[in-house]
Design a protein around this motif. Structure first.
Motif, PDB file in Angstrom:
ATOM      1  N   TYR A  36      16.412  15.529  -0.808  1.00  0.00           N
ATOM      2  CA  TYR A  36      15.615  14.359  -1.181  1.00  0.00           C
ATOM      3  C   TYR A  36      15.896  13.962  -2.626  1.00  0.00           C
ATOM      4  O   TYR A  36      16.266  14.806  -3.445  1.00  0.00           O
ATOM      5  CB  TYR A  36      14.111  14.648  -1.060  1.00  0.00           C
ATOM      6  CG  TYR A  36      13.686  15.106   0.306  1.00  0.00           C
ATOM      7  CD1 TYR A  36      13.427  14.188   1.315  1.00  0.00           C
ATOM      8  CD2 TYR A  36      13.545  16.466   0.589  1.00  0.00           C
ATOM      9  CE1 TYR A  36      13.037  14.621   2.578  1.00  0.00           C
ATOM     10  CE2 TYR A  36      13.155  16.899   1.847  1.00  0.00           C
ATOM     11  CZ  TYR A  36      12.902  15.961   2.836  1.00  0.00           C
ATOM     12  OH  TYR A  36      12.522  16.391   4.076  1.00  0.00           O
ATOM     13  N   PHE A  37      15.662  12.689  -2.928  1.00  0.00           N
ATOM     14  CA  PHE A  37      15.672  12.225  -4.312  1.00  0.00           C
ATOM     15  C   PHE A  37      14.846  10.959  -4.415  1.00  0.00           C
ATOM     16  O   PHE A  37      14.657  10.239  -3.438  1.00  0.00           O
ATOM     17  CB  PHE A  37      17.104  12.013  -4.843  1.00  0.00           C
ATOM     18  CG  PHE A  37      17.899  10.967  -4.122  1.00  0.00           C
ATOM     19  CD1 PHE A  37      17.909   9.645  -4.557  1.00  0.00           C
ATOM     20  CD2 PHE A  37      18.664  11.298  -3.014  1.00  0.00           C
ATOM     21  CE1 PHE A  37      18.659   8.695  -3.895  1.00  0.00           C
ATOM     22  CE2 PHE A  37      19.419  10.356  -2.349  1.00  0.00           C
ATOM     23  CZ  PHE A  37      19.419   9.034  -2.791  1.00  0.00           C
ATOM     24  N   VAL A  38      14.343  10.737  -5.617  1.00  0.00           N
ATOM     25  CA  VAL A  38      13.569   9.538  -5.901  1.00  0.00           C
ATOM     26  C   VAL A  38      13.905   9.109  -7.325  1.00  0.00           C
ATOM     27  O   VAL A  38      14.166   9.957  -8.192  1.00  0.00           O
ATOM     28  CB  VAL A  38      12.040   9.786  -5.727  1.00  0.00           C
ATOM     29  CG1 VAL A  38      11.519  10.824  -6.695  1.00  0.00           C
ATOM     30  CG2 VAL A  38      11.252   8.494  -5.833  1.00  0.00           C
ATOM     31  N   ALA A  39      13.924   7.812  -7.567  1.00  0.00           N
ATOM     32  CA  ALA A  39      14.204   7.302  -8.910  1.00  0.00           C
ATOM     33  C   ALA A  39      13.139   7.793  -9.884  1.00  0.00           C
ATOM     34  O   ALA A  39      11.953   7.817  -9.562  1.00  0.00           O
ATOM     35  CB  ALA A  39      14.248   5.777  -8.903  1.00  0.00           C
ATOM     36  N   ASP A  40      13.586   8.193 -11.060  1.00  0.00           N
ATOM     37  CA  ASP A  40      12.667   8.621 -12.120  1.00  0.00           C
ATOM     38  C   ASP A  40      12.230   7.380 -12.882  1.00  0.00           C
ATOM     39  O   ASP A  40      12.810   7.012 -13.897  1.00  0.00           O
ATOM     40  CB  ASP A  40      13.349   9.631 -13.043  1.00  0.00           C
ATOM     41  CG  ASP A  40      12.375  10.279 -14.020  1.00  0.00           C
ATOM     42  OD1 ASP A  40      11.321   9.676 -14.310  1.00  0.00           O
ATOM     43  OD2 ASP A  40      12.684  11.382 -14.506  1.00  0.00           O
TER      44      ASP A  40
ATOM     45  N   HIS B  91      17.409  10.227 -11.375  1.00  0.00           N
ATOM     46  CA  HIS B  91      16.621  10.574 -10.194  1.00  0.00           C
ATOM     47  C   HIS B  91      16.045  11.974 -10.339  1.00  0.00           C
ATOM     48  O   HIS B  91      16.557  12.791 -11.103  1.00  0.00           O
ATOM     49  CB  HIS B  91      17.495  10.521  -8.934  1.00  0.00           C
ATOM     50  CG  HIS B  91      17.935   9.151  -8.579  1.00  0.00           C
ATOM     51  ND1 HIS B  91      19.028   8.543  -9.157  1.00  0.00           N
ATOM     52  CD2 HIS B  91      17.427   8.254  -7.703  1.00  0.00           C
ATOM     53  CE1 HIS B  91      19.179   7.331  -8.660  1.00  0.00           C
ATOM     54  NE2 HIS B  91      18.219   7.131  -7.769  1.00  0.00           N
ATOM     55  N   LEU B  92      14.995  12.221  -9.568  1.00  0.00           N
ATOM     56  CA  LEU B  92      14.436  13.555  -9.415  1.00  0.00           C
ATOM     57  C   LEU B  92      14.867  14.051  -8.041  1.00  0.00           C
ATOM     58  O   LEU B  92      14.675  13.359  -7.039  1.00  0.00           O
ATOM     59  CB  LEU B  92      12.906  13.511  -9.507  1.00  0.00           C
ATOM     60  CG  LEU B  92      12.340  12.978 -10.826  1.00  0.00           C
ATOM     61  CD1 LEU B  92      10.851  12.703 -10.688  1.00  0.00           C
ATOM     62  CD2 LEU B  92      12.620  13.949 -11.941  1.00  0.00           C
ATOM     63  N   PHE B  93      15.459  15.221  -7.993  1.00  0.00           N
ATOM     64  CA  PHE B  93      15.988  15.792  -6.757  1.00  0.00           C
ATOM     65  C   PHE B  93      15.103  16.937  -6.299  1.00  0.00           C
ATOM     66  O   PHE B  93      14.519  17.643  -7.118  1.00  0.00           O
ATOM     67  CB  PHE B  93      17.423  16.291  -6.973  1.00  0.00           C
ATOM     68  CG  PHE B  93      18.384  15.184  -7.301  1.00  0.00           C
ATOM     69  CD1 PHE B  93      19.047  14.511  -6.294  1.00  0.00           C
ATOM     70  CD2 PHE B  93      18.606  14.805  -8.619  1.00  0.00           C
ATOM     71  CE1 PHE B  93      19.930  13.481  -6.589  1.00  0.00           C
ATOM     72  CE2 PHE B  93      19.489  13.781  -8.924  1.00  0.00           C
ATOM     73  CZ  PHE B  93      20.149  13.118  -7.901  1.00  0.00           C
ATOM     74  N   SER B  94      15.026  17.117  -4.973  1.00  0.00           N
ATOM     75  CA  SER B  94      14.203  18.198  -4.445  1.00  0.00           C
ATOM     76  C   SER B  94      14.800  18.722  -3.138  1.00  0.00           C
ATOM     77  O   SER B  94      15.561  18.038  -2.458  1.00  0.00           O
ATOM     78  CB  SER B  94      12.764  17.732  -4.226  1.00  0.00           C
ATOM     79  OG  SER B  94      12.718  16.598  -3.399  1.00  0.00           O
ATOM     80  N   VAL B  95      14.411  19.950  -2.835  1.00  0.00           N
ATOM     81  CA  VAL B  95      14.887  20.623  -1.627  1.00  0.00           C
ATOM     82  C   VAL B  95      13.939  20.382  -0.467  1.00  0.00           C
ATOM     83  O   VAL B  95      14.358  20.138   0.659  1.00  0.00           O
ATOM     84  CB  VAL B  95      15.063  22.138  -1.889  1.00  0.00           C
ATOM     85  CG1 VAL B  95      15.419  22.880  -0.617  1.00  0.00           C
ATOM     86  CG2 VAL B  95      16.098  22.376  -2.980  1.00  0.00           C
TER      87      VAL B  95
ATOM     88  N   ASN C 279       7.155  14.744  -6.433  1.00  0.00           N
ATOM     89  CA  ASN C 279       7.926  13.891  -7.343  1.00  0.00           C
ATOM     90  C   ASN C 279       7.516  12.427  -7.217  1.00  0.00           C
ATOM     91  O   ASN C 279       7.376  11.729  -8.217  1.00  0.00           O
ATOM     92  CB  ASN C 279       9.429  14.030  -7.058  1.00  0.00           C
ATOM     93  CG  ASN C 279      10.009  15.332  -7.589  1.00  0.00           C
ATOM     94  OD1 ASN C 279       9.442  15.985  -8.448  1.00  0.00           O
ATOM     95  ND2 ASN C 279      11.150  15.709  -7.039  1.00  0.00           N
ATOM     96  N   ILE C 280       7.311  11.985  -5.983  1.00  0.00           N
ATOM     97  CA  ILE C 280       6.869  10.600  -5.764  1.00  0.00           C
ATOM     98  C   ILE C 280       5.499  10.376  -6.390  1.00  0.00           C
ATOM     99  O   ILE C 280       5.270   9.390  -7.084  1.00  0.00           O
ATOM    100  CB  ILE C 280       6.851  10.263  -4.255  1.00  0.00           C
ATOM    101  CG1 ILE C 280       8.288  10.213  -3.726  1.00  0.00           C
ATOM    102  CG2 ILE C 280       6.128   8.951  -3.994  1.00  0.00           C
ATOM    103  CD1 ILE C 280       8.383  10.125  -2.220  1.00  0.00           C
ATOM    104  N   ALA C 281       4.592  11.321  -6.179  1.00  0.00           N
ATOM    105  CA  ALA C 281       3.246  11.189  -6.760  1.00  0.00           C
ATOM    106  C   ALA C 281       3.309  11.186  -8.286  1.00  0.00           C
ATOM    107  O   ALA C 281       2.579  10.425  -8.933  1.00  0.00           O
ATOM    108  CB  ALA C 281       2.355  12.333  -6.266  1.00  0.00           C
ATOM    109  N   ALA C 282       4.170  12.002  -8.856  1.00  0.00           N
ATOM    110  CA  ALA C 282       4.310  12.061 -10.316  1.00  0.00           C
ATOM    111  C   ALA C 282       4.855  10.750 -10.878  1.00  0.00           C
ATOM    112  O   ALA C 282       4.610  10.421 -12.038  1.00  0.00           O
ATOM    113  CB  ALA C 282       5.226  13.215 -10.713  1.00  0.00           C
ATOM    114  N   GLN C 283       5.561   9.985 -10.036  1.00  0.00           N
ATOM    115  CA  GLN C 283       6.103   8.696 -10.468  1.00  0.00           C
ATOM    116  C   GLN C 283       5.102   7.561 -10.256  1.00  0.00           C
ATOM    117  O   GLN C 283       5.389   6.416 -10.555  1.00  0.00           O
ATOM    118  CB  GLN C 283       7.409   8.386  -9.729  1.00  0.00           C
ATOM    119  CG  GLN C 283       8.523   9.354 -10.018  1.00  0.00           C
ATOM    120  CD  GLN C 283       8.847   9.452 -11.497  1.00  0.00           C
ATOM    121  OE1 GLN C 283       9.107   8.438 -12.137  1.00  0.00           O
ATOM    122  NE2 GLN C 283       8.779  10.649 -12.038  1.00  0.00           N
ATOM    123  N   GLY C 284       3.954   7.901  -9.700  1.00  0.00           N
ATOM    124  CA  GLY C 284       2.937   6.893  -9.467  1.00  0.00           C
ATOM    125  C   GLY C 284       3.009   6.262  -8.091  1.00  0.00           C
ATOM    126  O   GLY C 284       2.398   5.241  -7.832  1.00  0.00           O
TER     127      GLY C 284
END
Length: 189
Positions: free
Chosen positions: A158-162, A170-174, A182-187
């Motif tokens: 997974y990844f999401v734009a920082d 991006h923030l990457f995750s397993v 990560n999505i929640a931390a980005q709002g």
């Protein structure tokens, strides 16, 4: 279609050149850049050259930072290996843009995709359809082609734009749990 094969670069043409001359230069540059060695690297990763070009086009639209291109390609390779959907918003943006009315209203790359957009019935919608779309969604540059032909071996799925950094990273995750955090931390939701 020429989508994917027109190599993006700066071209200087002599006065009096035609659009056909430019297209011929772009195609020749593509042939020169997408070398047999790169095509062989793609094959070693289980991709045909056309599949690698298609993947490269998605990486081109997803990545801003060159350093992340191979990682993003690696994430997509992990999803392909599992027979999963790629879930790439740029493919959905491309599918939305296949309707001229949408292009007139939103431009070629609609921002803020709606739930209806994400559910669009198109072979290019990688949120609904597993695997790669039928072909390239843009003309990828060399860094994206190289990334698709030689993706990073990673456990990331997974990844999401920082959006807090705002630098295209991006923030990457397993795991999905990490991705949701990560999505929640980005709002996000």
């Amino acid at each position: 279609r020429l989508q994917g094969f027109l190599f993006p670069d700066t071209y200087i043409l002599p006065e009096g050149s035609t659009a056909s001359d430019l297209v011929a230069m772009m195609l020749q540059t593509f042939v020169d850049k997408f070398t047999p060695a790169l095509q062989e690297q793609a094959r070693q990763h289980g991709l045909t050259p056309y599949q690698a070009l298609t993947l490269a086009s998605i990486v081109e639209r997803e990545a801003v930072l060159d350093s992340e291109r191979p990682i993003i390609a690696g994430v997509f390779m992990n999803r392909l290996a599992k027979g999963d959907t790629l879930g790439a918003d740029p493919t959905t943006q491309f599918a939305v843009a296949l309707d001229p009315a949408n292009v007139a209203k939103y431009g070629w790359w609609k921002q803020g995709l709606s739930e209806a957009d994400l559910a669009i019935d198109s072979p290019y919608n990688t949120r609904k359809n597993p695997g790669l779309p039928p072909g390239p969604i843009t003309n990828p540059g060399l860094k994206s082609i190289e990334a698709a032909c030689n993706p990073t071996k990673t456990d990331y799925y997974y990844f999401v734009a920082d959006s807090k950094k705002g630098d295209g990273s991006h923030l990457f995750s397993v795991t999905l749990e990490q991705q949701n955090a990560n999505i929640a931390a980005q709002g996000g939701p």
